[in-house]
Design an enzyme around this catalytic site. Sequence first.
Site, mmCIF file in Angstrom:
data_model
loop_
_atom_site.group_PDB
_atom_site.id
_atom_site.type_symbol
_atom_site.label_atom_id
_atom_site.label_comp_id
_atom_site.label_asym_id
_atom_site.label_seq_id
_atom_site.Cartn_x
_atom_site.Cartn_y
_atom_site.Cartn_z
ATOM 1 N N ASP A 24 9.153 51.000 71.955
ATOM 2 C CA ASP A 24 10.380 51.679 72.567
ATOM 3 C C ASP A 24 9.931 52.612 73.652
ATOM 4 O O ASP A 24 9.028 53.459 73.517
ATOM 5 C CB ASP A 24 11.126 52.115 71.492
ATOM 6 C CG ASP A 24 11.539 51.017 70.395
ATOM 7 O OD1 ASP A 24 11.593 50.032 70.712
ATOM 8 O OD2 ASP A 24 11.670 51.384 69.112
HETATM 9 N N1 URA Z 1 8.705 49.814 65.598
HETATM 10 C C1 URA Z 1 9.947 50.278 66.169
HETATM 11 O O1 URA Z 1 10.946 50.334 65.773
HETATM 12 N N2 URA Z 1 9.838 51.009 67.442
HETATM 13 C C2 URA Z 1 8.473 50.697 68.186
HETATM 14 O O2 URA Z 1 8.474 51.377 69.302
HETATM 15 C C3 URA Z 1 7.358 50.285 67.676
HETATM 16 C C4 URA Z 1 7.524 49.632 66.060
#
Ligand code: URA
Length: 245
Positions: free
Chosen positions: A103
């Site tokens: 993310d």
């Molecule tokens: N899980 C998440 O919620 N976000 C990420 O960036 C990676 C794994």
Amino acid sequence: MILEKMLQSQGFGSRKYCQQLIKIGAIEIGGEVITEPKFKLNLIDLEYSVYAKSYQYREKVYIALNKPAGYECSHQSTHHFSVFELFDEVLLNRGLQCVGRLDQDTTGLLLFTDDGQYLQALTHPKKHVSKVYHMQTADPVTQDQVIALEQGVELRNETGVFAATDVVKLGEHSLHFTVHQGVYHQVKRMMAAVGNKVDQLHRQQIGLLKLQNLAEGEWVYLNAAQIEAARHQAQSSLEQPTVEI
Ligand code: URA
């Protein structure tokens, strides 16, 4: 392989453009300017320079980045920077792809490659490459939450149960664990499923490849041992020695 083809394979542009680069004397190998586009090369340990910048020939590239927050894993990012802005055009021309996604607000280990088979081996849902995450949570982590994560939780619109291994509470609001699948927002959704919320998320490890010495925003080419370490499928990511970058 001939020189013009080698340059094209490394991302320097079309065959025609590479021929021009060679003819105008922009390419040096072993201290000598080579102006013959069909010059035959031995690719083993080949080093060359383009406009005095040094490069090493790489059949495929494998890169580890310590991703900073505020960068999206897409080429056409909308609200944030793109992680691809951290690489030069020559690398991007090779068709560099993110191996999975983080993310925009997640930091830590993110791999890139132009090797489609490697990408598939690390991201295919059946491969179960483990990933270790550290997080800060909004609410205190309870023992019930740790147990629920270990037992597994259901996530809306996903089949199966999502369990964490190596769950360790590091502080009242701080936790790390390993996951073995890779569905969208998996860690944040798992934490929401047990009644908490992730405030900060950092990926520390993929397979047995552990982020240790790279500063945020910094990237390196992986060597053969590191490339292999990242594709390791282990139930517990603590059961074998890690390879560090
Ligand atoms: N899980 C998440 O919620 N976000 C990420 O960036 C990676 C794994």
